[in-house]
Design an enzyme around this catalytic site. Structure first.
Site, PDB file in Angstrom:
ATOM      1  N   LYS A 262       0.813  -1.216   0.000  1.00 14.90           N
ATOM      2  CA  LYS A 262       0.000   0.000   0.000  1.00 14.90           C
ATOM      3  C   LYS A 262       0.854   1.279   0.000  1.00 14.90           C
ATOM      4  O   LYS A 262       2.068   1.231   0.208  1.00 14.90           O
ATOM      5  CB  LYS A 262      -0.942  -0.012   1.202  1.00 14.90           C
ATOM      6  CG  LYS A 262      -1.936  -1.175   1.178  1.00 14.90           C
ATOM      7  CD  LYS A 262      -2.819  -1.132  -0.050  1.00 14.90           C
ATOM      8  CE  LYS A 262      -4.060  -1.994   0.026  1.00 14.90           C
ATOM      9  NZ  LYS A 262      -3.864  -3.423   0.177  1.00 14.90           N
TER      10      LYS A 262
HETATM   11  C1  LIG Z   1     -10.008  -2.823  -1.425  1.00 11.79           C
HETATM   12  C2  LIG Z   1      -9.329  -3.513  -0.289  1.00 11.79           C
HETATM   13  N1  LIG Z   1      -9.947  -3.567   0.898  1.00 11.79           N
HETATM   14  C3  LIG Z   1      -9.373  -4.166   1.961  1.00 11.79           C
HETATM   15  C4  LIG Z   1      -8.144  -4.764   1.880  1.00 11.79           C
HETATM   16  C5  LIG Z   1      -7.585  -5.458   3.072  1.00 11.79           C
HETATM   17  O1  LIG Z   1      -6.541  -4.773   3.666  1.00 11.79           O
HETATM   18  P1  LIG Z   1      -5.737  -5.472   4.848  1.00 11.79           P
HETATM   19  O2  LIG Z   1      -4.806  -6.464   4.230  1.00 11.79           O
HETATM   20  O3  LIG Z   1      -4.997  -4.340   5.515  1.00 11.79           O
HETATM   21  O4  LIG Z   1      -6.727  -6.099   5.750  1.00 11.79           O
HETATM   22  C6  LIG Z   1      -7.451  -4.736   0.675  1.00 11.79           C
HETATM   23  C7  LIG Z   1      -6.138  -5.366   0.598  1.00 11.79           C
HETATM   24  O5  LIG Z   1      -5.503  -5.597  -0.350  1.00 11.79           O
HETATM   25  C8  LIG Z   1      -8.060  -4.094  -0.446  1.00 11.79           C
HETATM   26  O6  LIG Z   1      -7.451  -4.059  -1.635  1.00 11.79           O
END
Ligand SMILES: Cc1ncc(COP(=O)(O)O)c(C=O)c1O
Length: 398
Positions: free
Chosen positions: A196
């Protein structure tokens, strides 16, 4: 100012593979982590609290609560609104499974909505017909870091008295009509996963304007113990605590917060690098009628977490999958965002969905490729990506 990444120099020629994504780690992150290790305080503590304060200030949110993922952040937001089994939550179909799976945790139903074919963000014009007496919240995803049409979504949320939860996993830092994402809705969830735009390996942040929700979230993040549970091993704390709810183990470590603090301090520069790469790609690809470049409307500031191009397959003799294979052969990493939820066996079978139930999502998915875009890319890396794309298109033009 130039910030040199500790990864630079590892891949100077295209005889080496260009990864799809890499975090931008400098000596500043390393020093901050070493400082944390030497302090003896490794888990949630002073650095996490400082990261929360500085992040809240950066996005203009009254409260920011650090957690160990965006998934945890969204789960906690749904817990805070008291989601119940049988309830419904509006979720765009074009997203990562995390956005919808948190609804399923409650034995509630994610009601999937198709997206705008150009932005891949939830189609606000289609949203209203999915609202029922059981709807409890609207979830919005800012795909690639491009903010969704928040005015239309907030108007509907207001009309039906529904809270809005933004999945801003891609959208730090981004703006919608001059306002920073994180300060617009009831809840906003950010991801600091390693790919990210602010990366701590694993991590997340939940912002909210509501004090009572913030208190509940802080408690549920750490086992449902009263708010300052993390302090119980300090001179200010007490060994005594009470468990008030069956909470979760979602707290951020100070090691992750140490990385986050340095990334946050450099966030304008990080964004500027991503933006420069996006500009260069768009300029180079605008000459290729076989490609659609990503939208970048004037009323938003894009976070450029992803650079998603769309192939005009009717002008090409190869498929999207073959295009990706050709990129890999040219030593260029790439990816696909996203396989829409209704195509995954779990959602398809659980909710009896067919591939053409969501035509815009399906159409985008078949044509989309995410190209590498990250601050550690050199100008030559960017030119290598452009040259590879041009070569593949040149060889497969109809
Ligand atoms: C659109 C979206 N939402 C949520 C997430 C989840 O993030 P995390 O891995 O921090 O839980 C991602 C992860 O790639 C994502 O692309």
């Amino acid at each position: 100012m130039e910030y040199s990444s500790v990864f630079q120099g590892q891949r100077s020629t295209r005889s080496a593979f260009l990864p799809f994504a890499l975090p931008h780690i400098t000596q500043a992150e390393i020093d901050e982590v070493v400082d944390t290790l030497r302090s003896g305080w490794l888990t949630t503590g002073p650095k996490t609290k400082r990261f929360e304060r500085e992040f809240a200030q950066r996005v203009g949110a009254p409260h920011a609560l650090a957690v160990n993922s965006a998934t945890a952040a969204m789960h906690l937001a749904l817990d805070a609104i008291g989601l119940q089994p049988g309830d419904e939550v509006i979720v765009p179909v074009y997203t990562f499974t995390a956005t919808a799976e948190v609804v399923v945790y409650f034995r509630a139903r994610p009601v999937l909505v198709d997206v705008d074919p150009v932005t891949c963000n939830i189609d606000s014009a289609q949203l209203e017909k999915h609202i029922t007496a059981r709807t409890r919240a609207i979830m919005v995803v800012h795909i690639a870091g491009l903010p969704a049409e928040m005015d239309a979504i907030h108007a509907l949320a207001k009309a039906y008295s529904l809270p809005v939860i933004e999945d801003a996993a891609h959208a730090f830092p981004a703006k919608y009509k001059g306002r920073t994402i994180g300060a617009l809705s009831d809840f906003t969830a950010f991801s600091f996963y390693v790919t990210k735009s602010l990366a701590t390996g694993e991590g997340g942040m939940l912002t909210t304007a509501h004090s009572e929700y913030a208190e509940r979230i802080a408690m549920m993040t750490l086992h449902g113990i009263s708010r300052d549970a993390w302090k119980r091993y300090t001179s200010e704390g007490s060994w005594y605590y009470e468990v008030l709810h069956a909470g979760y183990k979602y707290n951020m470590t100070d090691i992750a917060a140490a990385i986050g603090l340095q990334q946050l301090a450099r966030s304008e520069w990080l964004l500027e690098r991503r933006r420069a790469i996006a500009r260069r790609y768009t300029e180079a690809f605008s000459h290729l009628p076989e490609l659609e470049t990503p939208p970048d409307p004037a009323h938003v500031e894009h976070a450029w977490h992803l650079y998603m191009v769309r192939l005009r397959l009717e002008r090409l003799t190869l498929t999207r999958d073959a295009f990706i294979q050709a990129l890999t052969k040219a030593n260029i990493g790439s990816s696909v965002h996203f396989i829409p939820l209704h195509l995954h066996p779990f959602y398809r079978d659980m909710y009896h969905l067919a591939a053409d139930d969501f035509p815009a999502a399906l159409g985008a998915y078949r044509r989309v490729i995410s190209l590498p875009i990250y601050p550690g890319m050199t100008d030559e890396d960017v030119e290598d990506v452009i040259a590879a794309v041009e070569r593949i298109i040149g060889a497969h033009r109809k």
